[in-house]
Enzyme design. Structure first.
Site, PDB file in Angstrom:
ATOM      1  N   SER A   2      10.354   9.311   4.075  1.00 49.87           N
ATOM      2  CA  SER A   2       9.593  10.298   4.844  1.00 49.87           C
ATOM      3  C   SER A   2       8.249   9.720   5.245  1.00 49.87           C
ATOM      4  CB  SER A   2       9.380  11.564   4.014  1.00 49.87           C
ATOM      5  OG  SER A   2       8.449  12.395   4.687  1.00 49.87           O
ATOM      6  N   HIS A  57      12.766   9.796   8.077  1.00 53.86           N
ATOM      7  CA  HIS A  57      12.572  11.253   8.042  1.00 53.86           C
ATOM      8  C   HIS A  57      11.188  11.588   8.608  1.00 53.86           C
ATOM      9  CE1 HIS A  57      13.433  15.248   6.231  1.00 53.86           C
ATOM     10  NE2 HIS A  57      12.129  15.276   5.945  1.00 53.86           N
ATOM     11  N   ASP A  89       8.609  14.640   9.325  1.00 56.98           N
ATOM     12  CA  ASP A  89       8.270  16.028   9.005  1.00 56.98           C
ATOM     13  C   ASP A  89       7.358  16.618  10.074  1.00 56.98           C
ATOM     14  OD1 ASP A  89       9.592  16.462   6.485  1.00 56.98           O
ATOM     15  OD2 ASP A  89       8.153  15.085   5.577  1.00 56.98           O
ATOM     16  N   MET A 140       5.382  19.778  11.212  1.00 56.53           N
ATOM     17  CA  MET A 140       4.836  21.033  10.649  1.00 56.53           C
ATOM     18  C   MET A 140       3.864  21.643  11.644  1.00 56.53           C
ATOM     19  SD  MET A 140       4.057  19.916   6.739  1.00 56.53           S
ATOM     20  CE  MET A 140       5.126  18.800   5.826  1.00 56.53           C
ATOM     21  N   HIS A 146      12.736  16.820  10.726  1.00 55.94           N
ATOM     22  CA  HIS A 146      12.760  18.021   9.902  1.00 55.94           C
ATOM     23  C   HIS A 146      11.697  18.967  10.450  1.00 55.94           C
ATOM     24  CE1 HIS A 146      11.834  19.764   5.594  1.00 55.94           C
ATOM     25  NE2 HIS A 146      12.346  20.667   6.412  1.00 55.94           N
ATOM     26  N   MET A 177       9.649  22.012  10.455  1.00 57.56           N
ATOM     27  CA  MET A 177       9.127  23.143   9.671  1.00 57.56           C
ATOM     28  C   MET A 177       8.219  23.924  10.611  1.00 57.56           C
ATOM     29  SD  MET A 177       8.509  20.954   6.215  1.00 57.56           S
ATOM     30  CE  MET A 177       8.659  19.414   7.103  1.00 57.56           C
ATOM     31  N   MET A 195      15.968  21.908   0.340  1.00 57.08           N
ATOM     32  CA  MET A 195      14.583  21.602  -0.050  1.00 57.08           C
ATOM     33  C   MET A 195      14.449  21.714  -1.571  1.00 57.08           C
ATOM     34  SD  MET A 195      12.874  20.726   2.577  1.00 57.08           S
ATOM     35  CE  MET A 195      11.321  20.526   1.701  1.00 57.08           C
ATOM     36  N   ASP A 209      15.491  17.010  -0.146  1.00 59.30           N
ATOM     37  CA  ASP A 209      14.145  16.638   0.306  1.00 59.30           C
ATOM     38  C   ASP A 209      13.097  17.242  -0.611  1.00 59.30           C
ATOM     39  OD1 ASP A 209      11.926  15.903   1.759  1.00 59.30           O
ATOM     40  OD2 ASP A 209      12.352  17.211   3.472  1.00 59.30           O
TER      41      ASP A 209
HETATM   42  O1  LIG Z   1       9.519  18.043   4.061  1.00 61.99           O
HETATM   43  C1  LIG Z   1       8.823  17.569   3.191  1.00 61.99           C
HETATM   44  C2  LIG Z   1       7.674  18.331   2.620  1.00 61.99           C
HETATM   45  O2  LIG Z   1       7.621  19.565   3.226  1.00 61.99           O
HETATM   46  C3  LIG Z   1       9.195  16.253   2.665  1.00 61.99           C
HETATM   47  O3  LIG Z   1       9.966  15.509   3.571  1.00 61.99           O
HETATM   48  C4  LIG Z   1       8.128  15.402   2.001  1.00 61.99           C
HETATM   49  O4  LIG Z   1       7.615  14.431   2.855  1.00 61.99           O
HETATM   50  C5  LIG Z   1       8.754  14.696   0.821  1.00 61.99           C
HETATM   51  O5  LIG Z   1       7.755  14.008   0.147  1.00 61.99           O
HETATM   52  P1  LIG Z   1       7.963  13.554  -1.384  1.00 61.99           P
HETATM   53  O6  LIG Z   1       8.201  14.812  -2.172  1.00 61.99           O
HETATM   54  O7  LIG Z   1       9.147  12.644  -1.391  1.00 61.99           O
HETATM   55  O8  LIG Z   1       6.670  12.875  -1.697  1.00 61.99           O
HETATM   56 FE   LIG Z   2      11.009  16.838   5.063  1.00 65.30          FE
END
Ligand SMILES: O=C(CO)[C@@H](O)[C@H](O)COP(=O)(O)O
Ligand SMILES: [Fe+2]
Length: 223
Positions: free
Chosen positions: A5, A28, A30, A32, A61, A63, A132, A170
Protein backbone atom coordinates in the site's frame (compact mmCIF):
# COMPACT_ATOMS: atom_id res chain seq x y z
CA UNK A 1 -0.47 -12.21 -3.90
CA UNK A 2 1.07 -9.25 -2.11
CA UNK A 3 -0.14 -5.69 -2.69
CA UNK A 4 2.03 -3.04 -1.03
CA UNK A 5 0.00 0.00 0.00
CA UNK A 6 1.51 3.29 -1.11
CA UNK A 7 -0.27 4.99 1.80
CA UNK A 8 2.93 4.27 3.75
CA UNK A 9 5.22 5.41 0.89
CA UNK A 10 6.79 8.82 0.34
CA UNK A 11 4.17 10.69 -1.73
CA UNK A 12 6.83 12.99 -3.21
CA UNK A 13 8.63 9.99 -4.73
CA UNK A 14 5.82 7.69 -5.82
CA UNK A 15 7.49 6.46 -9.02
CA UNK A 16 10.60 5.42 -7.04
CA UNK A 17 8.45 3.90 -4.30
CA UNK A 18 6.62 1.78 -6.91
CA UNK A 19 9.97 0.68 -8.36
CA UNK A 20 11.11 -0.29 -4.85
CA UNK A 21 8.45 -3.03 -4.76
CA UNK A 22 8.94 -4.36 -8.30
CA UNK A 23 7.84 -7.98 -8.26
CA UNK A 24 4.72 -7.21 -6.25
CA UNK A 25 1.49 -8.60 -7.63
CA UNK A 26 -0.54 -5.41 -7.26
CA UNK A 27 0.16 -1.90 -6.01
CA UNK A 28 -2.56 -0.84 -3.57
CA UNK A 29 -3.69 2.78 -3.85
CA UNK A 30 -5.79 4.17 -0.99
CA UNK A 31 -8.10 6.92 -2.20
CA UNK A 32 -9.67 8.80 0.75
CA UNK A 33 -12.03 11.75 0.47
CA UNK A 34 -12.17 13.09 4.07
CA UNK A 35 -15.93 12.29 4.09
CA UNK A 36 -16.30 8.50 3.99
CA UNK A 37 -13.17 8.34 6.17
CA UNK A 38 -11.60 11.09 8.30
CA UNK A 39 -8.50 11.38 6.11
CA UNK A 40 -7.57 12.77 2.70
CA UNK A 41 -5.03 11.18 0.38
CA UNK A 42 -4.97 11.31 -3.40
CA UNK A 43 -7.27 11.05 -6.38
CA UNK A 44 -7.54 10.37 -10.08
CA UNK A 45 -4.74 12.69 -11.32
CA UNK A 46 -2.20 10.91 -9.10
CA UNK A 47 -3.47 7.50 -10.23
CA UNK A 48 -3.15 8.60 -13.88
CA UNK A 49 0.46 9.60 -13.26
CA UNK A 50 1.22 6.37 -11.38
CA UNK A 51 -0.16 4.35 -14.28
CA UNK A 52 2.51 5.92 -16.49
CA UNK A 53 5.22 5.33 -13.89
CA UNK A 54 4.78 1.61 -13.14
CA UNK A 55 3.85 -1.67 -14.79
CA UNK A 56 2.52 -3.12 -11.52
CA UNK A 57 -1.28 -3.45 -11.80
CA UNK A 58 -2.99 -0.79 -9.66
CA UNK A 59 -5.45 -1.93 -7.02
CA UNK A 60 -7.48 1.20 -6.20
CA UNK A 61 -9.27 1.10 -2.86
CA UNK A 62 -11.85 3.87 -2.93
CA UNK A 63 -12.76 5.03 0.58
CA UNK A 64 -15.11 7.66 -0.77
CA UNK A 65 -18.73 8.71 -0.81
CA UNK A 66 -20.71 8.48 -4.04
CA UNK A 67 -18.59 5.74 -5.67
CA UNK A 68 -21.15 5.51 -8.48
CA UNK A 69 -19.96 8.91 -9.69
CA UNK A 70 -16.23 8.52 -9.02
CA UNK A 71 -15.28 4.85 -9.41
CA UNK A 72 -15.73 4.30 -13.19
CA UNK A 73 -13.13 6.97 -14.14
CA UNK A 74 -10.45 4.97 -12.28
CA UNK A 75 -11.34 1.97 -14.44
CA UNK A 76 -11.34 4.08 -17.60
CA UNK A 77 -7.92 5.44 -16.66
CA UNK A 78 -6.49 1.90 -16.56
CA UNK A 79 -6.61 0.76 -12.94
CA UNK A 80 -6.56 -3.04 -12.78
CA UNK A 81 -8.98 -3.42 -9.87
CA UNK A 82 -11.33 -0.77 -8.49
CA UNK A 83 -12.79 -1.46 -5.06
CA UNK A 84 -15.74 0.41 -3.58
CA UNK A 85 -17.12 0.23 -0.04
CA UNK A 86 -20.37 -1.60 0.61
CA UNK A 87 -21.24 1.06 3.21
CA UNK A 88 -20.86 3.90 0.69
CA UNK A 89 -23.61 3.03 -1.77
CA UNK A 90 -27.18 1.70 -1.93
CA UNK A 91 -26.54 0.22 -5.35
CA UNK A 92 -23.24 -1.69 -5.36
CA UNK A 93 -24.35 -3.87 -8.28
CA UNK A 94 -24.70 -1.03 -10.76
CA UNK A 95 -21.36 0.46 -9.65
CA UNK A 96 -19.71 -2.96 -10.15
CA UNK A 97 -21.24 -3.24 -13.61
CA UNK A 98 -20.02 0.24 -14.55
CA UNK A 99 -16.49 -0.56 -13.32
CA UNK A 100 -16.42 -3.79 -15.31
CA UNK A 101 -17.87 -2.10 -18.40
CA UNK A 102 -15.05 0.43 -18.17
CA UNK A 103 -12.51 -2.39 -18.32
CA UNK A 104 -11.40 -3.05 -14.73
CA UNK A 105 -12.01 -5.74 -12.17
CA UNK A 106 -14.58 -4.69 -9.58
CA UNK A 107 -14.01 -5.05 -5.84
CA UNK A 108 -16.31 -4.80 -2.84
CA UNK A 109 -14.90 -3.84 0.56
CA UNK A 110 -16.45 -4.21 4.00
CA UNK A 111 -15.39 -2.41 7.17
CA UNK A 112 -14.55 -4.57 10.23
CA UNK A 113 -18.04 -4.10 11.73
CA UNK A 114 -19.96 -4.80 8.52
CA UNK A 115 -21.30 -8.35 8.26
CA UNK A 116 -20.73 -10.20 5.00
CA UNK A 117 -23.98 -12.22 4.94
CA UNK A 118 -26.14 -9.47 3.35
CA UNK A 119 -23.63 -9.22 0.48
CA UNK A 120 -23.05 -12.91 -0.30
CA UNK A 121 -25.79 -12.88 -2.94
CA UNK A 122 -24.25 -9.99 -4.89
CA UNK A 123 -20.61 -11.11 -4.75
CA UNK A 124 -20.98 -12.75 -8.16
CA UNK A 125 -21.04 -9.20 -9.55
CA UNK A 126 -17.52 -8.65 -8.17
CA UNK A 127 -14.01 -9.97 -8.86
CA UNK A 128 -12.51 -9.22 -5.45
CA UNK A 129 -13.73 -8.98 -1.86
CA UNK A 130 -11.58 -6.68 0.29
CA UNK A 131 -12.00 -7.57 3.95
CA UNK A 132 -10.88 -4.61 6.08
CA UNK A 133 -8.90 -5.78 9.10
CA UNK A 134 -8.60 -2.25 10.53
CA UNK A 135 -10.99 0.71 10.48
CA UNK A 136 -10.38 2.37 7.11
CA UNK A 137 -8.63 5.72 7.16
CA UNK A 138 -5.08 5.23 8.36
CA UNK A 139 -2.08 2.97 7.96
CA UNK A 140 -0.12 1.47 10.83
CA UNK A 141 -3.08 0.19 12.90
CA UNK A 142 -3.36 -3.19 14.64
CA UNK A 143 -4.89 -6.20 12.88
CA UNK A 144 -8.44 -7.16 14.01
CA UNK A 145 -8.51 -11.00 13.94
CA UNK A 146 -12.33 -11.26 14.25
CA UNK A 147 -12.72 -10.29 10.58
CA UNK A 148 -11.15 -13.58 9.49
CA UNK A 149 -14.51 -15.31 9.86
CA UNK A 150 -15.64 -13.30 6.81
CA UNK A 151 -12.65 -14.49 4.77
CA UNK A 152 -13.36 -18.09 5.83
CA UNK A 153 -17.04 -17.86 4.85
CA UNK A 154 -16.26 -16.50 1.40
CA UNK A 155 -13.32 -18.90 0.89
CA UNK A 156 -15.78 -21.79 1.38
CA UNK A 157 -18.01 -20.46 -1.40
CA UNK A 158 -15.01 -20.03 -3.70
CA UNK A 159 -13.67 -23.51 -2.97
CA UNK A 160 -17.10 -25.07 -3.58
CA UNK A 161 -17.32 -23.31 -6.95
CA UNK A 162 -20.28 -21.10 -5.98
CA UNK A 163 -18.18 -17.95 -6.42
CA UNK A 164 -15.14 -16.91 -8.43
CA UNK A 165 -13.50 -14.21 -6.40
CA UNK A 166 -10.15 -13.08 -5.04
CA UNK A 167 -10.30 -12.74 -1.25
CA UNK A 168 -8.17 -9.78 -0.21
CA UNK A 169 -7.35 -8.44 3.25
CA UNK A 170 -6.26 -4.95 4.22
CA UNK A 171 -4.93 -3.55 7.47
CA UNK A 172 -2.28 -4.59 9.96
CA UNK A 173 -0.79 -7.30 7.76
CA UNK A 174 2.80 -8.06 8.75
CA UNK A 175 5.01 -11.07 9.52
CA UNK A 176 3.02 -11.68 12.75
CA UNK A 177 -0.44 -11.67 11.14
CA UNK A 178 -0.06 -12.82 7.52
CA UNK A 179 -0.16 -16.52 8.37
CA UNK A 180 -3.48 -16.32 10.24
CA UNK A 181 -4.99 -14.53 7.25
CA UNK A 182 -3.54 -17.08 4.83
CA UNK A 183 -4.91 -19.95 6.91
CA UNK A 184 -8.35 -18.33 6.70
CA UNK A 185 -8.14 -18.55 2.91
CA UNK A 186 -7.06 -15.05 1.90
CA UNK A 187 -5.51 -14.80 -1.61
CA UNK A 188 -4.20 -11.25 -1.62
CA UNK A 189 -2.54 -9.41 1.25
CA UNK A 190 -2.32 -5.62 1.37
CA UNK A 191 0.61 -4.36 3.44
CA UNK A 192 1.58 -0.73 3.91
CA UNK A 193 3.76 -0.08 6.94
CA UNK A 194 5.16 -3.64 6.92
CA UNK A 195 6.54 -3.09 3.42
CA UNK A 196 7.43 0.60 3.26
CA UNK A 197 8.60 0.69 6.86
CA UNK A 198 11.10 -2.10 6.12
CA UNK A 199 14.75 -1.39 5.27
CA UNK A 200 14.31 -3.42 2.06
CA UNK A 201 10.68 -3.19 0.80
CA UNK A 202 11.18 -5.77 -1.99
CA UNK A 203 12.57 -8.26 0.52
CA UNK A 204 9.61 -7.56 2.85
CA UNK A 205 7.25 -8.44 -0.03
CA UNK A 206 9.10 -11.70 -0.75
CA UNK A 207 9.05 -12.64 2.93
CA UNK A 208 5.31 -12.01 3.34
CA UNK A 209 4.57 -13.97 0.15
CA UNK A 210 6.65 -16.94 1.27
CA UNK A 211 5.06 -16.95 4.74
CA UNK A 212 1.54 -16.83 3.27
CA UNK A 213 2.24 -19.47 0.62
CA UNK A 214 3.65 -21.86 3.19
CA UNK A 215 0.37 -22.05 5.10
CA UNK A 216 -2.30 -21.29 2.45
CA UNK A 217 -4.64 -24.31 2.51
CA UNK A 218 -5.94 -23.66 -1.02
CA UNK A 219 -2.61 -23.22 -2.81
CA UNK A 220 -1.52 -26.14 -4.91
CA UNK A 221 1.56 -24.49 -6.39
CA UNK A 222 4.57 -23.31 -4.44
CA UNK A 223 5.03 -19.58 -5.03
O1 LIG B 1 -6.92 1.07 3.39
C1 LIG B 1 -6.07 1.17 4.25
C2 LIG B 1 -6.27 2.01 5.46
O2 LIG B 1 -7.53 2.57 5.40
C3 LIG B 1 -4.86 0.36 4.08
O3 LIG B 1 -4.62 0.00 2.75
C4 LIG B 1 -3.58 0.80 4.78
O4 LIG B 1 -2.72 1.48 3.92
C5 LIG B 1 -2.86 -0.43 5.28
O5 LIG B 1 -1.76 -0.02 6.01
P1 LIG B 1 -1.06 -1.02 7.06
O6 LIG B 1 -2.11 -1.38 8.07
O7 LIG B 1 -0.60 -2.20 6.28
O8 LIG B 1 0.05 -0.18 7.61
FE1 LIG C 1 -6.52 0.06 1.53
Amino acid sequence: MIAPSILSADFARLADEAAAVAGSDWLHVDVMDAHFVPNLTLGLPVVESLLKATDIPLDCHLMIENPGRWAPPYAEAGAYNVTIHAEATDDPISVARDIRAAGAKAGLSVKPGTPIEPYLEILKEFDTLLVMSVEPGFGGQSFIPDVLSKARAVRKLVDSGELTLIVEIDGGINTDTVEAAAEAGVDCFVAGSAVYGAADPAEAVRKLRAQAAAVSPHLTLAV
